[in-house]
Structure formats: structure tokens, C-alpha cells
Design an enzyme around this catalytic site. Structure first.
Site, PDB file in Angstrom:
ATOM      1  N   THR A  46       0.891  -1.182   0.061  1.00 45.18           N
ATOM      2  CA  THR A  46       0.082  -0.080  -0.038  1.00 45.18           C
ATOM      3  C   THR A  46       1.007   1.529   0.013  1.00 45.18           C
ATOM      4  O   THR A  46       0.641   2.223  -0.816  1.00 45.18           O
ATOM      5  CB  THR A  46      -0.882  -0.072   1.313  1.00 45.18           C
ATOM      6  N   TYR A 109     -12.883  -4.120  -3.907  1.00 42.67           N
ATOM      7  CA  TYR A 109     -13.755  -3.808  -4.697  1.00 42.67           C
ATOM      8  C   TYR A 109     -14.986  -4.984  -5.093  1.00 42.67           C
ATOM      9  O   TYR A 109     -16.062  -4.865  -4.430  1.00 42.67           O
ATOM     10  CB  TYR A 109     -13.600  -3.266  -6.106  1.00 42.67           C
ATOM     11  N   TYR A 135      -2.741 -10.484   3.863  1.00 47.12           N
ATOM     12  CA  TYR A 135      -2.562  -9.088   4.569  1.00 47.12           C
ATOM     13  C   TYR A 135      -4.246  -8.650   4.535  1.00 47.12           C
ATOM     14  O   TYR A 135      -5.024  -8.581   3.687  1.00 47.12           O
ATOM     15  CB  TYR A 135      -2.211  -8.138   3.198  1.00 47.12           C
ATOM     16  N   ARG A 140      -9.241  -0.411   3.635  1.00 47.36           N
ATOM     17  CA  ARG A 140      -8.699  -0.387   2.145  1.00 47.36           C
ATOM     18  C   ARG A 140      -9.481  -1.163   1.195  1.00 47.36           C
ATOM     19  O   ARG A 140     -10.075  -0.734  -0.005  1.00 47.36           O
ATOM     20  CB  ARG A 140      -7.244  -0.674   1.951  1.00 47.36           C
ATOM     21  N   LYS A 163      -0.546 -10.076   8.139  1.00 49.49           N
ATOM     22  CA  LYS A 163      -0.325  -8.633   8.447  1.00 49.49           C
ATOM     23  C   LYS A 163      -1.621  -8.203   8.652  1.00 49.49           C
ATOM     24  O   LYS A 163      -2.548  -8.135   8.103  1.00 49.49           O
ATOM     25  CB  LYS A 163       0.243  -7.986   7.378  1.00 49.49           C
ATOM     26  N   ILE A 205       4.817  -4.468  10.263  1.00 46.72           N
ATOM     27  CA  ILE A 205       5.136  -4.103   8.804  1.00 46.72           C
ATOM     28  C   ILE A 205       4.821  -2.686   8.799  1.00 46.72           C
ATOM     29  O   ILE A 205       3.747  -2.185   8.867  1.00 46.72           O
ATOM     30  CB  ILE A 205       4.487  -4.875   7.871  1.00 46.72           C
TER      31      ILE A 205
END
Length: 293
Positions: A46, A109, A135, A140, A163, A205
């Protein structure tokens, strides 16, 4: 197949004035990170603006990071897609660069169900022979990895870690309780490094590590070595700086902060844009207060 313990930097992708990737600046940043104690380089995530890189740019950036690190620390490549076929192809190409592992984001999405997530991660992990970090960043992607899904995916040999960027400490505790030593947990939130370590996490991270790699590394190391007070002091010392680094959408502030330090991070890929004057001044003050500029 554990990848690292400690502080992994979610490194920015620096750009030239013409908008192309500044590979020489990336090489210097990686040297700066390794010299200052960072335990792993996470590239094209990201913070690395991977969503605006072409596939070829992404692979070239990962290749540059692998070469610059030179085996001194692991390089973990961002991968994944909202199209499983495309994601698997990125995984295979990333593996060929010599990356030590992959950080694979959930589909975004179009999203999927938890059953679909299991199939998605099995497909991704099955396309390569290197370790995979899941992740989870629903803020997001709009899609959370449920603790029971994490548990199911521990059965895949090369899925080794997650993560966790949900911000939900209760969820992290549930993952730790369900999975035990079958999965490594890394904090995806710089303001929650110590809470995750307290639940058995292996590290972070980190966006913060871009500008404060030594302190971020030391925060984790001190905690894991039993110096809890020293670790707490570093976490609390960094809180105002972390607020500054997230006063606008990441990586807008951290690239501005790196530029303040003379690190040549460059600009942004649209739709990201420069900071407002008000937020820039807040970030600048946080950087000065921390002693970085």
C-alpha cells in the site's frame, strides 16, 4: 518458513519528476533502512503505491529491491489482486525476481465471501514456492479476514503469517488463540505495535520505519527481549509522529516526511496529491519534535 522477526518497513516507491520510478533513490532508501536496523523490506505494498504501478513497473521495482538488499534482509513483495488469475501471475513473476516472500492483499472492490477468501489464498500460495503473508486491511479493501478463515488457511504449508491491519485488537487475540504457533502475526498499525506483540506477534510491517527505522526496530526488539518499559517509551514517543504520518491518506504524509529529510521520495501517482498546507505544517512540527529534521 518464518520470514522475519522485528520491524519490516513498508517502503515507499520514490518517483522522478517525470513520474517514473526512481530506482537509484529506492536503492539508497534500502541501504538507509538496513544500516539502521530494519529487519525486512516490504516493497510494492500500500505504502509503495502498487495500485498505480503497471505490472512491469511493479516487477522492476521488486527486482531493484532484491538487488539492493543483496541478501542482507528478506525482501517481501506485495502481490494479490481482485482478479485471482492476475494475482497468481503477479505472484509467479515476483517469485522469479528472487523475492523471499509475498504479502498478498485480499480482493478489493468485488470482494468475496470467507469461503472465496480460502480459495483465493490457496490459489495464490499454490502458484509459488515461497512463503506468503496474508494482508487483512478492510479499511482499504472492504474485506476482513475472519479468525476462522485464518485458522483454515494455516493448513496451507507456505501461508506462514498475517499482516493484521484491522485495528481490532479483539480480533487479533482471537486469531492468536485459534492459531497459536501455526501463524505469525505482524502489526499493520504503527500505533498498535506493542498490543500485538503482547498477544504473541512477531513484529510490525511499518510506515513509521520509513523515517524512524532504528526506533521502530528497537521498539520490537526491546519488547521481545523483556525490556517492556523501554519498548513502551518508544511506542509512546512515536505517537504524535504516527498521527502526523497518517493525518492524510498513506503514503501522502510519509513521502512528504522523507522529502523533508532529503530522501528524494518524489511525488505521487494520481489520484494521490500533495498535502494541504495545514497538514504539512502539523507533520513538519511532529518531525521536528521527534528530532528527525
Amino acid at each position: 518458513m518464518a520470514l522475519f522477526t522485528g520491524s519490516g518497513v513498508a517502503i515507499v516507491t520514490p518517483f522522478n519528476e517525470d513520474g517514473s520510478v526512481n530506482f537509484s533513490s529506492l536503492e539508497r532508501m534500502i541501504d538507509f533502512q538496513i544500516t539502521n536496523g530494519t529487519d525486512a523490506i516490504i516493497v510494492c505494498g500500500t505504502t509503495g503505491e502498487a495500485s498505480t504501478l503497471s505490472d512491469d513497473e511493479q516487477i522492476d521495482t521488486i527486482s531493484c529491491a532484491v538487488k539492493a538488499a543483496g541478501g542482507r534482509v528478506p525482501v517481501i513483495a506485495g502481490a494479490g489482486s481482485n482478479d485471482t488469475r492476475h494475482g497468481c501471475e503477479l505472484c509467479r513473476r515476483s517469485e522469479k525476481t528472487g523475492a523471499d516472500g509475498l504479502l498478498i492483499v485480499t480482493p478489493y472492490y468485488n470482494k468475496t465471501t470467507q469461503k472465496g477468501l480460502v480459495e483465493y489464498y490457496k490459489s495464490m500460495a499454490g502458484s509459488v514456492n515461497i512463503p506468503v503473508i496474508m494482508y487483512s486491511v478492510a479499511g482499504r479493501t472492504g474485506l476482513n479476514i475472519a479468525p476462522q478463515t485464518v485458522k483454515a488457511l494455516t493448513e496451507v504449508d507456505n501461508i506462514v503469517a498475517i499482516k493484521e491491519a484491522s485495528g481490532n485488537i479483539g480480533q487479533v487475540a482471537e486469531i492468536a488463540a485459534l492459531c497459536g504457533d501455526d501463524i505469525d502475526i505482524y502489526s499493520g498499525n504503527d500505533d498498535q505495535i506493542l498490543p500485538l506483540l503482547a498477544l504473541g506477534g512477531k513484529g510490525v510491517i511499518s510506515v513509521l520505519a520509513n523515517v524512524a527505522p532504528g526506533d521502530t526496530h528497537d521498539m520490537v526488539t526491546k519488547f521481545l527481549e523483556g525490556d517492556v518499559k523501554g519498548a513502551i517509551d518508544l511506542q509512546l514517543k512515536a505517537i504524535n509522529l504516527i498521527k502526523g504520518l497518517f493525518c492524510e491518506v498513506n503514503p501522502i504524509p510519509v513521502k512528504a516526511a522523507l522529502n523533508m529529510m532529503g530522501m528524494e521520495a518524489g511525488g505521487y501517482r494520481a489520484p494521490l496529491t500533495t498535502m494541504t498546507d495545514e497538514n504539512y505544517k502539523k507533520l513538519e512540527k511532529a518531525m521536528k519534535d521527534y528530532g528527525l529534521i
